[in-house]
Enzyme design. Structure first.
Site, PDB file in Angstrom:
ATOM      1  N   SER A  83       0.824  -1.199   0.000  1.00 36.43           N
ATOM      2  CA  SER A  83       0.000   0.000   0.000  1.00 36.43           C
ATOM      3  C   SER A  83       0.860   1.251   0.000  1.00 36.43           C
ATOM      4  O   SER A  83       2.013   1.244   0.422  1.00 36.43           O
ATOM      5  CB  SER A  83      -0.890   0.016   1.241  1.00 36.43           C
ATOM      6  OG  SER A  83      -0.060   0.178   2.377  1.00 36.43           O
ATOM      7  N   LYS A  84       0.226   2.327  -0.486  1.00 37.00           N
ATOM      8  CA  LYS A  84       0.876   3.622  -0.576  1.00 37.00           C
ATOM      9  C   LYS A  84       1.380   4.088   0.775  1.00 37.00           C
ATOM     10  O   LYS A  84       2.366   4.781   0.868  1.00 37.00           O
ATOM     11  CB  LYS A  84      -0.160   4.636  -1.070  1.00 37.00           C
ATOM     12  CG  LYS A  84       0.086   5.130  -2.469  1.00 37.00           C
ATOM     13  CD  LYS A  84      -0.753   6.349  -2.727  1.00 37.00           C
ATOM     14  CE  LYS A  84      -1.885   5.994  -3.665  1.00 37.00           C
ATOM     15  NZ  LYS A  84      -2.728   7.094  -4.040  1.00 37.00           N
ATOM     16  N   ARG A  85       0.637   3.723   1.814  1.00 38.39           N
ATOM     17  CA  ARG A  85       0.978   4.237   3.136  1.00 38.39           C
ATOM     18  C   ARG A  85       2.360   3.762   3.585  1.00 38.39           C
ATOM     19  O   ARG A  85       3.017   4.403   4.366  1.00 38.39           O
ATOM     20  CB  ARG A  85      -0.082   3.829   4.168  1.00 38.39           C
ATOM     21  CG  ARG A  85      -1.045   4.952   4.465  1.00 38.39           C
ATOM     22  CD  ARG A  85      -2.224   4.462   5.257  1.00 38.39           C
ATOM     23  NE  ARG A  85      -3.051   3.611   4.435  1.00 38.39           N
ATOM     24  CZ  ARG A  85      -3.487   2.416   4.793  1.00 38.39           C
ATOM     25  NH1 ARG A  85      -3.154   1.916   5.952  1.00 38.39           N
ATOM     26  NH2 ARG A  85      -4.255   1.717   3.993  1.00 38.39           N
TER      27      ARG A  85
END
Ligand code: GLU
Length: 475
Positions: free
Chosen positions: A251-253
């Site tokens: 994920s981007k996070r």
């Protein structure tokens, strides 16, 4: 004839997982003398982002895998952008309606919302309740006549099961009772992913559907569609998910997921592709570095892993470093010139000299300014460990002697630098590692770095003296 396709939706950027899917499709097509097709799946107009198609194509071009057919290089099966194929989908929905494998559904948004709410605490019930499945022809006609808006749903069997043979996963069985009556045509006349995907894979004569695991649950619906149309089902291969270090879905996070971010940071396409190749497949021996040609030769779809692969950025950095070092200086300069700080008056030659010194130490091209600053910067920052060297008694002795001896030289060369250090040793009686570390910290502020005599030559006499004096002040 093997025909594979990469079918991204233009929702913003090319995801690294998408690039791996594209790579595996490309490799499988090439090793079978087949064709690799690029198709843009833009039927979800709400998720469409301006410029996303161009961005996807640019990222793919950068990666070095070229589509044999697609929006840029037209083939015999175009158009390759789904929003330009709406008529075709409409025609195929009519065929399904005709055969009663699909039905119009007039349920309003409000009704569906209520249905969803009523289901949320009852886990045995889910999805659409087939409310419009059994409307009579007359009822349907009158609603259409009244101008009621409708979608078209696929009629899924209420019992039995769908069986799929997946190249990676083997036999996968889906009980039909778990399948919803999926919407295949929306009220705006656009097909949903499922319908458009199947119609296009069939019309484009795709032999192998190779895609991410997240699409596995859609596959029984696709299989039903193939059967309802009376078409041959392509072979399926669902690739394992890419995972964060903590094994959650990438994920981007937790880091960059867009290929363009890696492009910007100075990752080389060869490194990214090599890294992605091994996220989900391994050659069964210790070989790690693969050219695209070698990938085509060695890759095996059958040997793709079933379980998720951790996206280990350190490993990617390692690959990138390997590829950076594989370039000769001119080649490397060509791809890295843009990363040099702009506000210097360095000539191309000087930049190349710097590059030759730091090539060994780079894991991305974006590190060039920081590494170059070791050589270029007017003022130096010392970290704590570095200060310990120059703050010692011998530190001061060495720096002062070094300054004195350098100021007597006409010029500094990497070759006369050793003579200078010998003189410093004779004068101060400090020697070996201790001596060299003081010199290094005095000239660069760092404990590690490229060959110090070469740095000295690049700095030149005046800059060396200025840095030594700065170190003396800090000592
Ligand atoms: N458009 C889908 C995506 O965005 C394609 C999935 C498939 O390959 O069938 O990934």
């Amino acid at each position: 004839m093997v025909r594979t396709r990469f079918a991204p939706s233009p929702t913003g950027y090319l995801h690294v997982g998408g690039l791996r899917t594209a790579l595996y499709n490309y490799l499988f097509a090439k090793q079978n003398n087949g064709k690799f097709v690029l198709r843009i799946e833009d039927t979800d107009q709400k998720r469409k982002v301006d410029g996303a198609v161009e961005n996807l194509i640019e990222s793919l071009n950068w990666s070095g895998i070229e589509a044999d057919e697609g929006p840029v290089k037209q083939g015999d099966f175009g158009p390759y952008i789904q929003s330009e194929r709406l008529e075709l989908y409409k025609k195929h929905v009519d065929i399904l309606l005709e055969k009663e494998h699909a039905y119009p559904c007039f349920c309003t948004r409000e009704r569906l919302k209520k249905l969803k709410e009523s289901q949320s605490d009852d886990s045995t019930q889910f999805g659409y309740d087939n409310h419009c499945r059994n409307l009579s022809r007359a009822e349907v006609m009158s609603k259409i006549k009244n101008g009621e808006s409708y979608v078209v749903r696929l009629k899924t069997p209420l019992e039995g099961e769908v069986v799929i043979y997946d190249i990676v996963r083997g036999k996968v069985t889906f009980p039909n009772e778990l399948l919803d009556d999926q919407v295949i045509l929306k009220s705006d006349g656009f097909p949903t992913y499922h319908l458009a995907n199947v119609v296009d894979d069939h019309l484009m004569e795709i032999s192998h559907v190779i895609r991410g695991e997240e699409w596995l649950s859609s596959t029984p619906k696709h299989k039903l569609l193939y059967d309802y149309f009376g078409w041959k089902t392509p072979k399926f291969a669902h690739l394992p998910l890419l995972l964060n270090q903590d094994k959650s879905k990438l994920s981007k996070r937790q880091g960059d997921v867009a290929v363009e971010d890696y492009m910007e940071k100075g990752y080389l396409p060869e490194a990214i592709m090599n890294f992605l190749l091994l996220l989900g497949w391994n050659p069964g021996n210790n070989k790690e570095i693969f050219s695209l040609k070698e990938m085509v030769k060695s890759f095996s779809l059958k040997k793709v892993n079933k379980s998720g692969s951790i996206f280990n950025i350190e490993k990617l950095n390692w690959f990138n470093g390997q590829y950076i070092r594989s370039y000769d200086l001119d080649g490397l300069y060509k791809i890295s010139a843009a990363y040099f700080p702009k506000n210097t008056n360095l000539s191309e030659n000087e930049e190349k000299k710097i590059l030759s010194l730091i090539q060994e130490r780079l894991s991305t091209l974006q590190q060039i300014p920081k590494q170059a600053a070791l050589i270029l910067s007017d003022s130096i920052e010392y970290n704590k460990d570095a200060l310990d060297y120059i703050r010692s008694e011998s530190g001061m002795l060495v720096l002062k002697s070094l300054a004195k001896i350098i100021s007597c030289e006409d010029e500094l060369h990497s070759s006369n630098f050793f003579q200078i250090i010998k003189k410093v040793q004779a004068e101060t009686l400090v020697k070996g590692k201790q001596l060299w570390m003081i010199v290094r910290v005095g000239l660069t502020g760092e404990i590690h770095g490229p060959e110090i005599n070469k740095i000295a030559e690049l700095l030149g006499k005046e800059k060396c003296l200025a840095r030594i004096n700065q170190a003396i002040k800090n000592g």
